[in-house]
Design a protein around this motif. Structure first.
Motif, PDB file in Angstrom:
ATOM      1  N   LYS A   1      -4.499   6.959   1.994  1.00 10.29           N
ATOM      2  CA  LYS A   1      -3.988   5.820   1.225  1.00 10.29           C
ATOM      3  C   LYS A   1      -4.306   6.065  -0.249  1.00 10.29           C
ATOM      4  O   LYS A   1      -5.461   6.265  -0.614  1.00 10.29           O
ATOM      5  N   VAL A   2      -3.257   6.064  -1.079  1.00 11.35           N
ATOM      6  CA  VAL A   2      -3.455   6.323  -2.505  1.00 11.35           C
ATOM      7  C   VAL A   2      -3.152   5.113  -3.393  1.00 11.35           C
ATOM      8  O   VAL A   2      -3.539   5.092  -4.555  1.00 11.35           O
ATOM      9  N   PHE A   3      -2.423   4.140  -2.862  1.00 11.93           N
ATOM     10  CA  PHE A   3      -2.197   2.872  -3.559  1.00 11.93           C
ATOM     11  C   PHE A   3      -2.546   1.756  -2.600  1.00 11.93           C
ATOM     12  O   PHE A   3      -2.159   1.803  -1.437  1.00 11.93           O
ATOM     13  N   TYR A   4      -3.276   0.759  -3.068  1.00 10.46           N
ATOM     14  CA  TYR A   4      -3.605  -0.365  -2.196  1.00 10.46           C
ATOM     15  C   TYR A   4      -3.875  -1.623  -3.011  1.00 10.46           C
ATOM     16  O   TYR A   4      -4.071  -1.566  -4.219  1.00 10.46           O
ATOM     17  N   ASP A   5      -3.815  -2.745  -2.292  1.00 11.33           N
ATOM     18  CA  ASP A   5      -4.005  -4.068  -2.910  1.00 11.33           C
ATOM     19  C   ASP A   5      -3.004  -4.333  -4.037  1.00 11.33           C
ATOM     20  O   ASP A   5      -3.297  -5.077  -4.975  1.00 11.33           O
ATOM     21  N   MET A   6      -1.822  -3.745  -3.949  1.00  6.55           N
ATOM     22  CA  MET A   6      -0.804  -3.952  -4.971  1.00  6.55           C
ATOM     23  C   MET A   6      -0.162  -5.323  -4.772  1.00  6.55           C
ATOM     24  O   MET A   6       0.401  -5.607  -3.720  1.00  6.55           O
ATOM     25  N   GLU A   7      -0.272  -6.163  -5.786  1.00  8.14           N
ATOM     26  CA  GLU A   7       0.291  -7.504  -5.719  1.00  8.14           C
ATOM     27  C   GLU A   7       1.173  -7.745  -6.933  1.00  8.14           C
ATOM     28  O   GLU A   7       1.010  -7.093  -7.961  1.00  8.14           O
ATOM     29  N   PRO A   8       2.129  -8.669  -6.816  1.00 10.92           N
ATOM     30  CA  PRO A   8       3.049  -8.919  -7.927  1.00 10.92           C
ATOM     31  C   PRO A   8       2.310  -9.219  -9.228  1.00 10.92           C
ATOM     32  O   PRO A   8       1.333  -9.961  -9.253  1.00 10.92           O
ATOM     33  N   ALA A   9       2.825  -8.600 -10.311  1.00 11.27           N
ATOM     34  CA  ALA A   9       2.228  -8.798 -11.629  1.00 11.27           C
ATOM     35  C   ALA A   9       3.313  -8.939 -12.683  1.00 11.27           C
ATOM     36  O   ALA A   9       3.121  -8.582 -13.833  1.00 11.27           O
ATOM     37  N   GLY A  10       4.476  -9.420 -12.274  1.00 10.12           N
ATOM     38  CA  GLY A  10       5.603  -9.564 -13.182  1.00 10.12           C
ATOM     39  C   GLY A  10       6.865  -9.075 -12.514  1.00 10.12           C
ATOM     40  O   GLY A  10       6.845  -8.649 -11.357  1.00 10.12           O
TER      41      GLY A  10
ATOM     42  N   CYS B   1       0.847  -1.179   0.000  1.00  8.76           N
ATOM     43  CA  CYS B   1       0.000   0.000   0.000  1.00  8.76           C
ATOM     44  C   CYS B   1       0.888   1.237   0.000  1.00  8.76           C
ATOM     45  O   CYS B   1       2.034   1.182   0.441  1.00  8.76           O
ATOM     46  N   GLY B   2       0.343   2.347  -0.463  1.00  9.89           N
ATOM     47  CA  GLY B   2       1.063   3.615  -0.461  1.00  9.89           C
ATOM     48  C   GLY B   2       0.228   4.670   0.233  1.00  9.89           C
ATOM     49  O   GLY B   2      -0.932   4.879  -0.112  1.00  9.89           O
ATOM     50  N   THR B   3       0.832   5.340   1.212  1.00 12.80           N
ATOM     51  CA  THR B   3       0.144   6.347   2.012  1.00 12.80           C
ATOM     52  C   THR B   3       0.891   7.671   1.912  1.00 12.80           C
ATOM     53  O   THR B   3       2.127   7.701   2.006  1.00 12.80           O
ATOM     54  N   ILE B   4       0.170   8.752   1.744  1.00 17.43           N
ATOM     55  CA  ILE B   4       0.788  10.081   1.702  1.00 17.43           C
ATOM     56  C   ILE B   4       1.371  10.394   3.081  1.00 17.43           C
ATOM     57  O   ILE B   4       0.677  10.289   4.089  1.00 17.43           O
TER      58      ILE B   4
ATOM     59  N   ASN C   1       9.399  -6.817 -11.112  1.00 12.04           N
ATOM     60  CA  ASN C   1       9.422  -5.427 -10.644  1.00 12.04           C
ATOM     61  C   ASN C   1       8.128  -4.669 -10.924  1.00 12.04           C
ATOM     62  O   ASN C   1       8.139  -3.448 -11.071  1.00 12.04           O
ATOM     63  N   THR C   2       7.023  -5.382 -11.013  1.00 14.40           N
ATOM     64  CA  THR C   2       5.727  -4.778 -11.338  1.00 14.40           C
ATOM     65  C   THR C   2       4.659  -5.279 -10.370  1.00 14.40           C
ATOM     66  O   THR C   2       4.631  -6.453 -10.022  1.00 14.40           O
ATOM     67  N   TRP C   3       3.772  -4.354  -9.955  1.00 14.30           N
ATOM     68  CA  TRP C   3       2.662  -4.697  -9.070  1.00 14.30           C
ATOM     69  C   TRP C   3       1.402  -4.060  -9.626  1.00 14.30           C
ATOM     70  O   TRP C   3       1.438  -2.982 -10.204  1.00 14.30           O
ATOM     71  N   SER C   4       0.276  -4.735  -9.457  1.00 20.97           N
ATOM     72  CA  SER C   4      -1.026  -4.221  -9.894  1.00 20.97           C
ATOM     73  C   SER C   4      -1.977  -4.204  -8.720  1.00 20.97           C
ATOM     74  O   SER C   4      -1.928  -5.065  -7.851  1.00 20.97           O
ATOM     75  N   GLY C   5      -2.853  -3.225  -8.719  1.00 19.01           N
ATOM     76  CA  GLY C   5      -3.849  -3.090  -7.655  1.00 19.01           C
ATOM     77  C   GLY C   5      -4.740  -1.901  -7.944  1.00 19.01           C
ATOM     78  O   GLY C   5      -5.202  -1.724  -9.076  1.00 19.01           O
ATOM     79  N   LYS C   6      -4.938  -1.063  -6.949  1.00 17.09           N
ATOM     80  CA  LYS C   6      -5.803   0.109  -7.077  1.00 17.09           C
ATOM     81  C   LYS C   6      -5.017   1.382  -6.785  1.00 17.09           C
ATOM     82  O   LYS C   6      -4.111   1.394  -5.943  1.00 17.09           O
ATOM     83  N   ALA C   7      -5.378   2.461  -7.474  1.00 18.41           N
ATOM     84  CA  ALA C   7      -4.755   3.765  -7.271  1.00 18.41           C
ATOM     85  C   ALA C   7      -5.859   4.795  -7.071  1.00 18.41           C
ATOM     86  O   ALA C   7      -6.758   4.916  -7.906  1.00 18.41           O
ATOM     87  N   PHE C   8      -5.797   5.519  -5.967  1.00 18.78           N
ATOM     88  CA  PHE C   8      -6.765   6.576  -5.668  1.00 18.78           C
ATOM     89  C   PHE C   8      -6.149   7.915  -6.047  1.00 18.78           C
ATOM     90  O   PHE C   8      -5.018   8.216  -5.672  1.00 18.78           O
ATOM     91  N   ASN C   9      -6.877   8.718  -6.800  1.00 18.57           N
ATOM     92  CA  ASN C   9      -6.407  10.035  -7.213  1.00 18.57           C
ATOM     93  C   ASN C   9      -7.129  11.095  -6.370  1.00 18.57           C
ATOM     94  O   ASN C   9      -8.310  11.352  -6.592  1.00 18.57           O
ATOM     95  N   PRO C  10      -6.427  11.727  -5.414  1.00 18.97           N
ATOM     96  CA  PRO C  10      -7.069  12.750  -4.583  1.00 18.97           C
ATOM     97  C   PRO C  10      -7.565  13.953  -5.385  1.00 18.97           C
ATOM     98  O   PRO C  10      -8.474  14.654  -4.945  1.00 18.97           O
ATOM     99  N   GLU C  11      -6.987  14.184  -6.568  1.00 20.27           N
ATOM    100  CA  GLU C  11      -7.387  15.340  -7.369  1.00 20.27           C
ATOM    101  C   GLU C  11      -8.805  15.233  -7.907  1.00 20.27           C
ATOM    102  O   GLU C  11      -9.501  16.230  -8.043  1.00 20.27           O
ATOM    103  N   ASP C  12      -9.253  14.015  -8.230  1.00 23.16           N
ATOM    104  CA  ASP C  12     -10.615  13.861  -8.736  1.00 23.16           C
ATOM    105  C   ASP C  12     -11.482  12.964  -7.852  1.00 23.16           C
ATOM    106  O   ASP C  12     -12.658  12.751  -8.128  1.00 23.16           O
ATOM    107  N   GLY C  13     -10.875  12.402  -6.791  1.00 20.85           N
ATOM    108  CA  GLY C  13     -11.634  11.571  -5.860  1.00 20.85           C
ATOM    109  C   GLY C  13     -12.011  10.202  -6.391  1.00 20.85           C
ATOM    110  O   GLY C  13     -12.863   9.532  -5.830  1.00 20.85           O
ATOM    111  N   LYS C  14     -11.368   9.764  -7.466  1.00 21.85           N
ATOM    112  CA  LYS C  14     -11.715   8.485  -8.086  1.00 21.85           C
ATOM    113  C   LYS C  14     -10.618   7.451  -7.877  1.00 21.85           C
ATOM    114  O   LYS C  14      -9.454   7.787  -7.722  1.00 21.85           O
TER     115      LYS C  14
END
Length: 125
Positions: free
Chosen positions: A67-76, A49-52, A78-91
């Protein structure tokens, strides 16, 4: 008997496993390329996870502790996939992190990856 074992051993293919690929770790504090924020990437359960942890301006849409990055799991490698929250648009978007030495690129995508926005980060510790 020893000669036949030696022939079998010599005929076996040599398999090399890249050690670094399995040991990649995005953990640490990362400074956004525009210098406006820092995010700490750390394990959270089985994922990353990534927290400001710092923002340049109190007027920033991102807030310390968010929290702006979460559920990041290995996807190759040096690569991880998950969710990214953008505080600028709230999505929240489908997110990806790609580690390259002391650089991290994060991206958020919609429409199955048709539209993506990437941000570069540099490791500060």
């Amino acid at each position: 008997m020893k000669a036949s074992l030696r022939r079998v051993f010599l005929a076996m293919p040599l398999v090399l496993v890249p050690v670094g690929a399995a040991l990649a770790d995005p953990s640490g504090t990362w400074l956004r390329e525009n210098g406006n924020s820092r995010v700490r990437i750390a394990p959270c359960g089985p994922h990353y996870c990534g927290t400001i942890v710092w923002v340049k301006s109190a007027d920033s849409p991102g807030k310390v502790g968010q929290k702006v990055f979460y559920d990041m799991e290995p996807a190759g490698s040096n690569t991880w996939s998950g969710k990214a929250f953008n505080p600028e648009d709230g999505k929240t978007y489908n997110g990806k992190m790609i580690l390259s030495g002391t650089s991290l690129t994060t991206s958020g995508c919609v429409l199955g990856g048709l539209i993506c926005r990437s941000v570069n980060w540099s490791k500060v510790n």
